[in-house]
Design a protein around this motif. Structure first.
Motif, PDB file in Angstrom:
ATOM      1  N   GLY A 107      -6.634   2.758   5.163  1.00 11.07           N
ATOM      2  CA  GLY A 107      -7.101   1.661   4.313  1.00 11.07           C
ATOM      3  C   GLY A 107      -7.655   2.131   2.983  1.00 11.07           C
ATOM      4  O   GLY A 107      -7.995   1.325   2.116  1.00 11.07           O
ATOM      5  N   THR A 112      -0.259   3.637  -0.887  1.00 14.08           N
ATOM      6  CA  THR A 112      -0.068   3.046  -2.215  1.00 14.08           C
ATOM      7  C   THR A 112      -0.166   4.132  -3.284  1.00 14.08           C
ATOM      8  O   THR A 112       0.640   4.167  -4.232  1.00 14.08           O
ATOM      9  CB  THR A 112      -1.162   1.979  -2.477  1.00 14.08           C
ATOM     10  N   ASP A 245     -10.472  -1.479  -9.734  1.00 17.43           N
ATOM     11  CA  ASP A 245     -10.324  -2.792 -10.377  1.00 17.43           C
ATOM     12  C   ASP A 245     -11.252  -3.803  -9.704  1.00 17.43           C
ATOM     13  O   ASP A 245     -11.453  -4.897 -10.196  1.00 17.43           O
ATOM     14  CB  ASP A 245      -8.865  -3.275 -10.298  1.00 17.43           C
ATOM     15  N   GLU A 271      -2.976  -3.048  -7.325  1.00 15.47           N
ATOM     16  CA  GLU A 271      -2.055  -2.843  -6.204  1.00 15.47           C
ATOM     17  C   GLU A 271      -0.663  -2.383  -6.631  1.00 15.47           C
ATOM     18  O   GLU A 271       0.092  -1.857  -5.832  1.00 15.47           O
ATOM     19  CB  GLU A 271      -1.958  -4.140  -5.385  1.00 15.47           C
TER      20      GLU A 271
HETATM   21  P1  GDP Z   1      -3.632   3.554   3.553  1.00 15.19           P
HETATM   22  O1  GDP Z   1      -3.934   3.054   4.937  1.00 15.19           O
HETATM   23  O2  GDP Z   1      -4.684   4.508   3.083  1.00 15.19           O
HETATM   24  O3  GDP Z   1      -2.261   4.101   3.393  1.00 15.19           O
HETATM   25  O4  GDP Z   1      -3.814   2.290   2.577  1.00 15.19           O
HETATM   26  P2  GDP Z   1      -2.758   1.429   1.733  1.00 15.19           P
HETATM   27  O5  GDP Z   1      -2.085   2.243   0.710  1.00 15.19           O
HETATM   28  O6  GDP Z   1      -1.908   0.636   2.656  1.00 15.19           O
HETATM   29  O7  GDP Z   1      -3.784   0.473   0.965  1.00 15.19           O
HETATM   30  C1  GDP Z   1      -4.651  -0.427   1.644  1.00 15.19           C
HETATM   31  C2  GDP Z   1      -4.785  -1.702   0.818  1.00 15.19           C
HETATM   32  O8  GDP Z   1      -5.443  -1.389  -0.419  1.00 15.19           O
HETATM   33  C3  GDP Z   1      -3.453  -2.321   0.440  1.00 15.19           C
HETATM   34  O9  GDP Z   1      -3.583  -3.717   0.526  1.00 15.19           O
HETATM   35  C4  GDP Z   1      -3.252  -1.879  -1.011  1.00 15.19           C
HETATM   36  O10 GDP Z   1      -2.464  -2.791  -1.749  1.00 15.19           O
HETATM   37  C5  GDP Z   1      -4.657  -1.854  -1.508  1.00 15.19           C
HETATM   38  N1  GDP Z   1      -4.857  -0.940  -2.641  1.00 15.19           N
HETATM   39  C6  GDP Z   1      -4.551   0.379  -2.731  1.00 15.19           C
HETATM   40  N2  GDP Z   1      -4.933   0.883  -3.928  1.00 15.19           N
HETATM   41  C7  GDP Z   1      -5.496  -0.147  -4.621  1.00 15.19           C
HETATM   42  C8  GDP Z   1      -6.109  -0.263  -5.933  1.00 15.19           C
HETATM   43  O11 GDP Z   1      -6.234   0.686  -6.726  1.00 15.19           O
HETATM   44  N3  GDP Z   1      -6.573  -1.512  -6.260  1.00 15.19           N
HETATM   45  C9  GDP Z   1      -6.470  -2.580  -5.415  1.00 15.19           C
HETATM   46  N4  GDP Z   1      -6.960  -3.755  -5.827  1.00 15.19           N
HETATM   47  N5  GDP Z   1      -5.920  -2.498  -4.186  1.00 15.19           N
HETATM   48  C10 GDP Z   1      -5.438  -1.304  -3.804  1.00 15.19           C
END
Ligand code: GDP
Length: 290
Positions: A107, A112, A245, A271
């Protein structure tokens, strides 16, 4: 000018120094109190804030202002230098062939950020491929595959494969000819022993040049201990702060810098794959104090 920006952030506090003929201890104490309030609101660790306050007070009173600078400029300069001392100048991102392993809790924005980082190098003209080795979070495989396809970045993954190290070993062979190789690894809600063992094994298998720890800006006071655990496991070389952000100002991440000695490399600001910036010390200082 950096100093002007910093001055703007600290306007309230520094107003007290305008017109002051010389640096007065009471005024410095008031300025420091304002800085403390701002930094603590931004989640900077209390101990770090206190140590920094002490240095700002001592230096402001002891050091002679540079020739021609007034008390306000003198204090602004010291505050700036002390802020830079705790956050570093940011990472030097080399535009050359390299392997990068991404680690972080579930999370945090790791997957991303893999896509964002891939896009960053792709825009600089390098050939980029990613390996999806997060086989723990349901959906991580598909998420990275879809993102990569959209960005025209080569993706290697094995859906439903339980052995993450195997995925990395086979993936690294498959993407051998690419310049920049980025590996997404599994995160959990907490750092468990088997996750640490897996990260260590991937680190051993891929021998990445860079190991980026991905931290959510809202992590707050947990950043230090988390960073230490990841650092002990794989040796963190850079930090990515995501979700800047949002409302969180990301000051907690400074504890990760102090625990690991690794610089902040990038920040995530949204995102979409382009919502990603190289870390900028001055902008981050303004943000923490603003
Ligand atoms: P992981 O479990 O670490 O791989 O997390 P994810 O990449 O799936 O990201 C978790 C959530 O955070 C997703 O809904 C992404 O779209 C969101 N997210 C990731 N980076 C950012 C960011 O810089 N800004 C915002 N607003 N959301 C982000």
């Amino acid at each position: 000018m950096v100093m002007d920006k910093l001055g703007d952030s600290l306007q309230g506090a520094l107003r007290k120094l305008i017109g002051a003929g010389r640096i007065d201890e009471n005024i410095v104490n008031e300025v420091v109190k304002d800085i403390q309030r701002a930094l603590l609101t931004s989640d900077v660790n209390v101990k770090m804030v206190m140590e920094m306050s002490k240095r700002i007070k001592e230096r402001s009173l002891k050091e002679a202002p540079a020739k021609g600078s007034d008390p306000r400029e003198h204090v602004v300069k010291i505050v700036y230098e002390e802020m830079v001392a705790i956050m570093g100048q940011g990472a030097n991102i080399e535009l050359k062939p390299q392997t990068i392993m991404m680690v972080g809790l579930q999370g945090s924005g790791k997957t991303t950020s893999v896509a964002k980082l891939a896009r960053f190098f792709q825009k600089k003209g390098l050939k980029v491929a990613v390996i999806g080795a997060d086989n723990f979070r349901p959906g991580a495989y598909q998420q990275l595959k879809t993102l990569s396809e959209k960005l025209n970045i080569f993706f290697y993954g094995e859906e439903n494969e339980k052995d993450a190290v195997g995925i990395v070993n086979r993936g690294m062979k498959e993407i051998e000819k690419y310049d920049v190789k980025i590996i997404d690894t599994a995160g959990r809600h907490a750092l468990e022993a088997d996750l640490i063992a897996e990260m260590e094994a991937i680190n051993e298998a891929a021998k990445p040049d860079q190991k980026f720890l991905v931290l959510d800006a809202a992590i707050g006071q947990l950043a230090g201990q988390q960073a230490k655990a990841f650092n002990d496991a794989v040796g963190v070389t850079g930090i990515i702060i995501t979700k800047l952000d949002g409302t969180a100002k990301g000051g907690g991440a400074l504890s990760a810098v102090s625990e690991t000695g690794a610089p902040i490399a990038f920040i995530g600001t949204g995102e979409t794959p382009d919502a990603f910036e190289k870390f900028d010390t001055d902008r981050f200082i303004s943000r923490l104090l603003g």
